[in-house]
Design an enzyme around this catalytic site. Structure first.
Site, PDB file in Angstrom:
ATOM      1  N   ASP A 119      -5.822  14.090 -24.945  1.00 32.70           N
ATOM      2  CA  ASP A 119      -6.016  12.701 -24.530  1.00 32.70           C
ATOM      3  C   ASP A 119      -5.395  11.837 -25.625  1.00 32.70           C
ATOM      4  OD1 ASP A 119      -6.859  10.129 -24.041  1.00 32.70           O
ATOM      5  OD2 ASP A 119      -8.936  10.671 -23.584  1.00 32.70           O
ATOM      6  N   TYR A 152       0.860  -1.195   0.000  1.00 30.60           N
ATOM      7  CA  TYR A 152       0.000   0.000   0.000  1.00 30.60           C
ATOM      8  C   TYR A 152       0.885   1.229   0.000  1.00 30.60           C
ATOM      9  CZ  TYR A 152      -5.020   0.198  -0.033  1.00 30.60           C
ATOM     10  OH  TYR A 152      -6.313   0.258  -0.456  1.00 30.60           O
ATOM     11  N   THR A 173      -3.672   6.331 -21.832  1.00 30.63           N
ATOM     12  CA  THR A 173      -3.628   4.972 -21.330  1.00 30.63           C
ATOM     13  C   THR A 173      -2.223   4.447 -21.611  1.00 30.63           C
ATOM     14  OG1 THR A 173      -4.408   4.138 -23.455  1.00 30.63           O
ATOM     15  CG2 THR A 173      -6.074   4.451 -21.748  1.00 30.63           C
ATOM     16  N   GLU A 209      -0.244   4.852  -0.527  1.00 24.91           N
ATOM     17  CA  GLU A 209      -0.949   6.134  -0.688  1.00 24.91           C
ATOM     18  C   GLU A 209       0.041   7.279  -0.548  1.00 24.91           C
ATOM     19  OE1 GLU A 209      -4.061   6.004   2.208  1.00 24.91           O
ATOM     20  OE2 GLU A 209      -5.461   5.100   0.806  1.00 24.91           O
ATOM     21  N   ARG A 230      -2.197  -2.530 -18.473  1.00 27.11           N
ATOM     22  CA  ARG A 230      -3.424  -1.727 -18.396  1.00 27.11           C
ATOM     23  C   ARG A 230      -3.200  -0.628 -17.376  1.00 27.11           C
ATOM     24  NH1 ARG A 230      -7.280  -4.074 -21.401  1.00 27.11           N
ATOM     25  NH2 ARG A 230      -8.466  -2.171 -21.118  1.00 27.11           N
ATOM     26  N   LYS A 262      -2.428   0.779 -24.900  1.00 28.53           N
ATOM     27  CA  LYS A 262      -2.814   0.755 -26.322  1.00 28.53           C
ATOM     28  C   LYS A 262      -1.538   0.740 -27.176  1.00 28.53           C
ATOM     29  CE  LYS A 262      -7.309   2.567 -25.096  1.00 28.53           C
ATOM     30  NZ  LYS A 262      -8.287   3.675 -25.152  1.00 28.53           N
TER      31      LYS A 262
HETATM   32  C1  LIG Z   1      -9.297   4.083 -24.354  1.00 25.59           C
HETATM   33  C2  LIG Z   1      -9.547   5.532 -24.165  1.00 25.59           C
HETATM   34  C3  LIG Z   1      -9.817   6.066 -22.892  1.00 25.59           C
HETATM   35  C4  LIG Z   1     -10.180   5.229 -21.684  1.00 25.59           C
HETATM   36  O1  LIG Z   1      -9.371   4.277 -21.262  1.00 25.59           O
HETATM   37  P1  LIG Z   1      -9.869   3.143 -20.223  1.00 25.59           P
HETATM   38  O2  LIG Z   1      -8.559   2.649 -19.688  1.00 25.59           O
HETATM   39  O3  LIG Z   1     -10.646   2.167 -21.001  1.00 25.59           O
HETATM   40  O4  LIG Z   1     -10.687   3.815 -19.165  1.00 25.59           O
HETATM   41  C5  LIG Z   1      -9.898   7.436 -22.773  1.00 25.59           C
HETATM   42  N1  LIG Z   1      -9.744   8.244 -23.831  1.00 25.59           N
HETATM   43  C6  LIG Z   1      -9.532   7.768 -25.067  1.00 25.59           C
HETATM   44  C7  LIG Z   1      -9.384   8.714 -26.205  1.00 25.59           C
HETATM   45  C8  LIG Z   1      -9.444   6.393 -25.288  1.00 25.59           C
HETATM   46  O5  LIG Z   1      -9.281   5.913 -26.520  1.00 25.59           O
END
Ligand SMILES: *Cc1c(COP(=O)(O)O)cnc(C)c1O
Length: 411
Positions: free
Chosen positions: A197, A51, A222, A53, A231, A225
């Protein structure tokens, strides 16, 4: 690996089935990837027991000397990879990273502006079913109807009309390059913050095969991807927002970080800093182009006419099949992808007019342009009923067995 799970045969069997499924199917889901064995192993380490925090050097519990080092390394690697002032590597997912970023920059009731979901935006960019429209007021911009691309003059007009406090750039289903500097100018004109994003294109930006997002106030991404990590997610920002971002992650929206996942993020970021990762992303883009061009040659309309990145959308209108039917038919032969709305889709979300195709995962297992083109042909064989499904399924399995994933995992 995984021998100890045998004691629970019910679950062990599902694990084996899933590994087999991943080995024997062609994964074209644009948001998925296949992590390295190092990243895979890093996720299953005793760091999960801790943990932590707080942040390195300022934790609430004892025993964090090694976790602190790991998190510092992850932060340094993220800063180096993306050339940013500050990085927070604790976000559990892209959605929670966005939640934290909004909390850092906005007050409840403030207006945000993102690309509409059916144009390629994400749920967290203001969709009515999502927290982002329940806590904040949402407004949207749209792609140009003709080119199906971003039109910065139109976005500027929308921003001047709506006067949002935050503009979001970065999408889930957009195949063209994004000019974040254009967005920066628009945001400056209307006095808005800019959030980039880069969840989908982080891998491309990391190796400079996509324009960078450094002009944004805050960058969320993220890690699972195109970045090919575990993840999870990260938030990067200019120094002036660093304190607010860290506070918004913990204690604002999360409790303890997932230390095993932070450890795995550090491993993945180390991989992304290597020359091989650039070669990988180059091939991802080449494969995406090759697959899109081959589909075009077979008579399919590609949204916006092509792709600059790792994905593209196929418009199935006029092909006698909708996106859901295509997804299901292809799944039966072991080609895994997702149905997707095309811009300004008139069909409902549960049977949209398109499919989304991405090449991060097939490239990770070693596919090059010739395999990408072959995949296009297999897709057409199925969608246009040119060959029996069983024949195509056999060829999919043969192709997969020539490009094994995790050959180390044998049972
Ligand atoms: C995949 C994605 C997210 C969210 O990711 P999660 O890990 O599934 O919550 C946010 N913004 C964009 C543009 C994405 O493609």
């Amino acid at each position: 690996m995984y021998e100890s799970i045998r004691k629970d045969p019910l679950l062990f069997n599902l694990l084996l089935e899933e590994i087999k499924r991943q080995k024997n199917t062609i994964n074209l889901i644009a948001s998925e990837n296949i992590v390295s064995l190092a990243v895979l192993e890093a996720m299953g380490t005793p760091f999960t027991n801790k943990y932590s925090e707080g942040y390195p050097g300022k934790r609430y519990y004892a025993g964090n000397e090694f976790v602190d080092e790991v998190e510092r390394i992850a932060i340094e690697r993220a800063k180096k990879l993306f050339g940013v002032d500050h990085a927070n590597v604790q976000s559990h997912s892209g959605s929670s990273a966005n939640f934290s970023a909004y909390l850092a920059l906005l007050n409840p009731g403030d207006k945000i502006m993102g690309l509409a979901l059916d144009n390629g935006g994400h749920l967290t960019h203001g969709h009515p079913v999502n927290f982002s429209s329940k806590i904040f007021r949402s407004s949207f911009y749209f792609l140009d109807k003709e080119s199906e691309m971003l039109d910065y003059d139109e976005i500027r007009k929308r921003a001047l009309e709506e006067k949002p406090k935050l503009i979001i750039a970065g999408y889930s289903a957009y195949s063209r390059e994004i000019d974040f500097n254009e967005f920066r100018e628009i945001a400056n004109e209307v006095g808005a913050y800019l959030l980039a994003d880069i969840s989908h294109i982080a891998g491309l930006i990391a190796v400079k095969l996509h324009k960078d997002a450094k002009s944004a106030d805050v960058i969320t991404t993220t890690t699972h991807k195109t970045l090919r990590g575990p993840r999870g997610a990260m938030i990067m920002c200019k120094e002036k927002h660093a304190k607010a971002i860290d506070k918004a992650v913990f204690p604002g929206t999360q409790g303890g970080p997932l230390d095993n996942m932070v450890f795995a993020k550090a491993v993945a970021l180390g991989e992304a800093l290597k020359e091989e990762f650039k070669e990988y992303i180059e091939q991802v883009i080449k494969n995406s182009r090759a697959l899109a061009e081959e589909m075009q040659g077979l008579g399919y309309r590609i949204v916006s006419g092509g792709t600059d990145n790792h994905l593209f959308l196929v418009d199935l209108r006029g092909k006698g099949i909708n996106g859901r039917e295509a997804q299901e038919k292809l799944e039966k032969v072991g080609i895994i992808l997702n149905m997707n709305a095309i811009p300004f889709d008139k069909s409902p979300p549960f049977k949209p007019s398109g499919i989304r195709i991405g090449t991060p995962a097939i490239t990770s297992r070693g596919f090059k342009e010739s395999e990408a083109k072959y995949v296009a042909k297999l897709i057409d064989d199925v969608l246009a009923n040119k060959r029996k499904a069983e024949r195509v399924r056999t060829e999919v399995e043969e192709l997969c067995s020539s490009f094994p994933i995790y050959p180390e995992l044998r049972f």
